[in-house]
Write a protein that holds these residues in place. Structure first.
Motif, short mmCIF file in Angstrom:
data_model
loop_
_atom_site.label_atom_id
_atom_site.label_comp_id
_atom_site.label_asym_id
_atom_site.label_seq_id
_atom_site.Cartn_x
_atom_site.Cartn_y
_atom_site.Cartn_z
N ALA A 8 48.44 36.85 38.90
CA ALA A 8 48.74 37.73 37.78
C ALA A 8 49.86 37.18 36.91
O ALA A 8 50.84 36.61 37.41
CB ALA A 8 49.13 39.12 38.29
N HIS A 9 49.70 37.36 35.60
CA HIS A 9 50.77 37.16 34.64
C HIS A 9 50.93 38.51 33.94
O HIS A 9 50.11 38.88 33.10
CB HIS A 9 50.43 36.06 33.64
N LEU A 10 51.97 39.24 34.34
CA LEU A 10 52.16 40.61 33.88
C LEU A 10 53.10 40.64 32.69
O LEU A 10 54.28 40.30 32.81
CB LEU A 10 52.72 41.47 35.02
N SER A 47 51.59 48.34 36.62
CA SER A 47 50.61 47.54 35.89
C SER A 47 49.55 46.98 36.84
O SER A 47 48.38 46.89 36.48
CB SER A 47 51.31 46.41 35.13
N LEU A 48 49.95 46.62 38.05
CA LEU A 48 48.98 46.15 39.04
C LEU A 48 48.02 47.27 39.45
O LEU A 48 46.81 47.05 39.61
CB LEU A 48 49.70 45.60 40.27
N ALA A 49 48.57 48.48 39.62
CA ALA A 49 47.75 49.61 40.04
C ALA A 49 46.86 50.13 38.93
O ALA A 49 45.94 50.91 39.18
CB ALA A 49 48.66 50.73 40.55
N GLY A 50 47.12 49.73 37.69
CA GLY A 50 46.33 50.22 36.57
C GLY A 50 46.89 51.47 35.94
O GLY A 50 46.24 52.09 35.10
N ASP A 56 49.96 42.07 27.42
CA ASP A 56 49.46 40.70 27.31
C ASP A 56 49.38 40.16 28.73
O ASP A 56 49.77 40.82 29.69
CB ASP A 56 50.39 39.85 26.43
N GLY A 57 48.91 38.92 28.86
CA GLY A 57 48.81 38.33 30.17
C GLY A 57 47.44 38.54 30.78
O GLY A 57 46.45 38.84 30.09
N ARG A 58 47.39 38.49 32.12
CA ARG A 58 46.11 38.54 32.79
C ARG A 58 46.31 38.94 34.25
O ARG A 58 47.28 38.51 34.88
CB ARG A 58 45.43 37.17 32.71
N LEU A 59 45.44 39.75 34.79
CA LEU A 59 45.50 40.17 36.18
C LEU A 59 44.16 39.91 36.84
O LEU A 59 43.13 40.46 36.44
CB LEU A 59 45.84 41.67 36.26
N SER A 60 44.18 39.06 37.86
CA SER A 60 42.97 38.72 38.60
C SER A 60 43.20 38.99 40.08
O SER A 60 44.24 38.63 40.63
CB SER A 60 42.63 37.23 38.39
N LEU A 61 42.22 39.62 40.71
CA LEU A 61 42.31 39.96 42.13
C LEU A 61 41.03 39.53 42.83
O LEU A 61 39.94 40.00 42.48
CB LEU A 61 42.55 41.47 42.31
N ASP A 62 41.17 38.62 43.78
CA ASP A 62 40.02 38.07 44.51
C ASP A 62 38.98 37.51 43.52
O ASP A 62 37.77 37.77 43.64
CB ASP A 62 39.39 39.14 45.40
N ASP A 63 39.49 36.75 42.53
CA ASP A 63 38.68 36.09 41.50
C ASP A 63 37.98 37.07 40.56
O ASP A 63 37.10 36.67 39.79
CB ASP A 63 37.62 35.17 42.14
N ARG A 64 38.38 38.32 40.57
CA ARG A 64 37.83 39.30 39.64
C ARG A 64 38.92 39.70 38.64
O ARG A 64 40.00 40.14 39.04
CB ARG A 64 37.34 40.54 40.41
N VAL A 65 38.64 39.55 37.35
CA VAL A 65 39.61 39.91 36.32
C VAL A 65 39.61 41.42 36.15
O VAL A 65 38.58 42.03 35.85
CB VAL A 65 39.28 39.22 34.99
N VAL A 73 39.40 43.20 28.55
CA VAL A 73 38.97 43.62 29.88
C VAL A 73 39.99 44.63 30.41
O VAL A 73 41.19 44.37 30.38
CB VAL A 73 38.87 42.43 30.86
N TRP A 74 39.51 45.76 30.86
CA TRP A 74 40.38 46.79 31.42
C TRP A 74 39.63 47.52 32.54
O TRP A 74 38.50 47.99 32.35
CB TRP A 74 40.83 47.78 30.36
N THR A 75 40.21 47.58 33.71
CA THR A 75 39.61 48.28 34.85
C THR A 75 40.48 49.47 35.20
O THR A 75 41.68 49.30 35.49
CB THR A 75 39.51 47.33 36.06
N PRO A 76 39.94 50.69 35.17
CA PRO A 76 40.75 51.87 35.50
C PRO A 76 41.20 51.85 36.95
O PRO A 76 40.61 51.17 37.79
CB PRO A 76 39.81 53.04 35.21
N PRO A 77 42.27 52.60 37.27
CA PRO A 77 42.84 52.56 38.62
C PRO A 77 41.83 52.84 39.74
O PRO A 77 41.84 52.17 40.77
CB PRO A 77 43.92 53.65 38.58
N GLU A 78 40.96 53.83 39.51
CA GLU A 78 40.04 54.22 40.58
C GLU A 78 38.99 53.16 40.90
O GLU A 78 38.34 53.21 41.95
CB GLU A 78 39.35 55.55 40.23
N ASP A 79 38.82 52.19 40.00
CA ASP A 79 37.83 51.13 40.23
C ASP A 79 38.47 49.82 40.70
O ASP A 79 37.78 48.81 40.80
CB ASP A 79 37.03 50.88 38.95
N ARG A 80 39.77 49.84 40.97
CA ARG A 80 40.45 48.65 41.46
C ARG A 80 40.51 48.67 42.98
O ARG A 80 40.82 49.72 43.57
CB ARG A 80 41.87 48.56 40.88
N PRO A 81 40.25 47.54 43.66
CA PRO A 81 40.30 47.50 45.13
C PRO A 81 41.74 47.42 45.63
O PRO A 81 42.16 46.45 46.25
CB PRO A 81 39.50 46.24 45.46
#
Length: 354
Positions: A8-10, A47-50, A56-65, A73-81
């Motif tokens: 992540a680059h937060l 920011s990690l939790a959504g 700006d920047g980028r957040l990738s978790l297990d190769d998923r942006v 690209v934006w993933t809501p909190p409930e859809d983040r692992p």
């Protein structure tokens, strides 16, 4: 570091404050994010939790942006692992411990009976199998913390976020719960980020430390690296060292105001010099003998520090010293007392500032 699950680059802008932090956490690794109040720790966690979108920047978790503003690209909190244990635990007060833990699996579409089976297994793992029917008001602080941890882990998170997880506990419960938490984190196959201001929690629970000040990373590494070579006043206070920056020419480090400290380490250029309060000796008169560093000072403050006393002395440099109560009595220490300070060159550590 092991294969990075979190990359992540937060970048978060909020008024005049800007968080700009790069974080990488490996598989099975626990990283502690430390810093003073207002450094940006909670903003990073949100920011990690959504809960706070990136500017700006980028957040990738297990190769998923999960979040990439420029890529829309934006993933809501409930859809983040991601599993989160908040500082105040935030258990649902109307639900039993069992239903609190089952809540996450149910939200992910698991059938009620299967979700309760998952909850029962996790409550058993955290030692609360017999407390499943209790509601949060019937739990102690340590028990509520373990229910919150079970709830976070019940969804098999790729990333576990812990926000000051032990801050709400009393000293005895904190000691016991810290040991339990360490056991669970060691068994967690995903990545863990621990946000804390407590150096002991970080040293016991984390594999690596990341220090944040004013929204930036100022130092990172394992505990041995951080404690051996602090690079800011905050980090020095965190690990209990006197720290000064100056310009070195061999064994001498020239500080601001024309004061010089001598070390057995040889350094050239911008440098830090550090030593523990226990290395500082106090004398009623100018000492003779081996100390290479001696100077007159005035006692500014004295406080109890464990079984000893910690005194702060003003002079050409401000320094902290640890002495016994007996020594304080013998020296007649009191605020305003003039005294001589001595630090052996062998007790100091000098190292490059870059």
């Amino acid at each position: 570091m092991t294969d990075a699950l979190l990359d992540a680059h937060l970048v978060v802008r909020r008024g005049t404050f800007q968080l700009d932090v790069e974080l990488r956490v490996g598989r099975g690794e626990t990283v502690a994010l430390l810093g003073p109040n207002g450094a940006g720790k909670t903003t990073a966690l949100r920011s990690l939790a959504g809960l706070t979108p990136l500017s700006d920047g980028r957040l990738s978790l297990d190769d998923r942006v999960l979040d990439h503003p420029r890529g829309r690209v934006w993933t809501p909190p409930e859809d983040r692992p991601i599993g989160v244990v908040f500082q105040d635990y935030l258990l649902f007060p109307h639900l039993s411990a069992r239903d609190n833990v089952a809540f996450g699996p149910r939200r992910h579409g698991v059938e009620r009976r299967a979700a309760h089976a998952i909850a029962d297994r996790w409550l058993d793992r955290v030692g609360l199998a017999e407390f499943g029917r209790r509601k949060p008001r019937g739990l102690s602080g340590g028990q509520a913390q373990r229910v919150a941890l079970a709830r976070a882990l019940a969804v098999d998170p790729v990333l576990l976020l812990l926000d000051e997880p032990l801050a709400a506990l009393d000293a005895r419960t904190r000691l016991e719960t810290r040991t339990e938490l360490h056991r669970h984190l060691a068994a967690h196959p995903g990545a863990t980020l621990l946000v804390t201001h407590d150096p002991l929690d970080a040293l016991v629970l984390a594999d690596r430390l990341v220090i944040v000040e004013h929204g930036r990373v100022v130092q990172e590494g394992d505990a041995a690296t951080i404690t051996a070579r602090p690079r800011t006043d905050y980090v020095a206070q965190l690990v209990g060292l006197n720290l000064y920056r100056g310009h070195a020419d061999g064994h001498s480090v020239d500080l601001a105001g024309g004061f010089t400290l001598t070390s057995t380490d040889s350094v050239h250029g911008d440098a830090y010099v550090a030593f523990p309060p226990a290395a500082v000796a106090l004398h009623p008169h100018q000492p003779n003998g081996s100390p290479r560093n001696t100077w007159p000072a005035v006692l500014a403050d004295i406080q109890r520090h464990g079984d000893n006393l910690r005194v702060r002395l003003d002079g050409p440099i401000t320094v902290s010293a640890d002495i016994t109560p007996a020594a304080a009595t013998q020296l007649d220490l009191r605020p305003g007392r003039e005294i001589w300070v001595a630090v052996k060159a062998t007790e100091t550590r000098a190292y490059p500032a870059d």
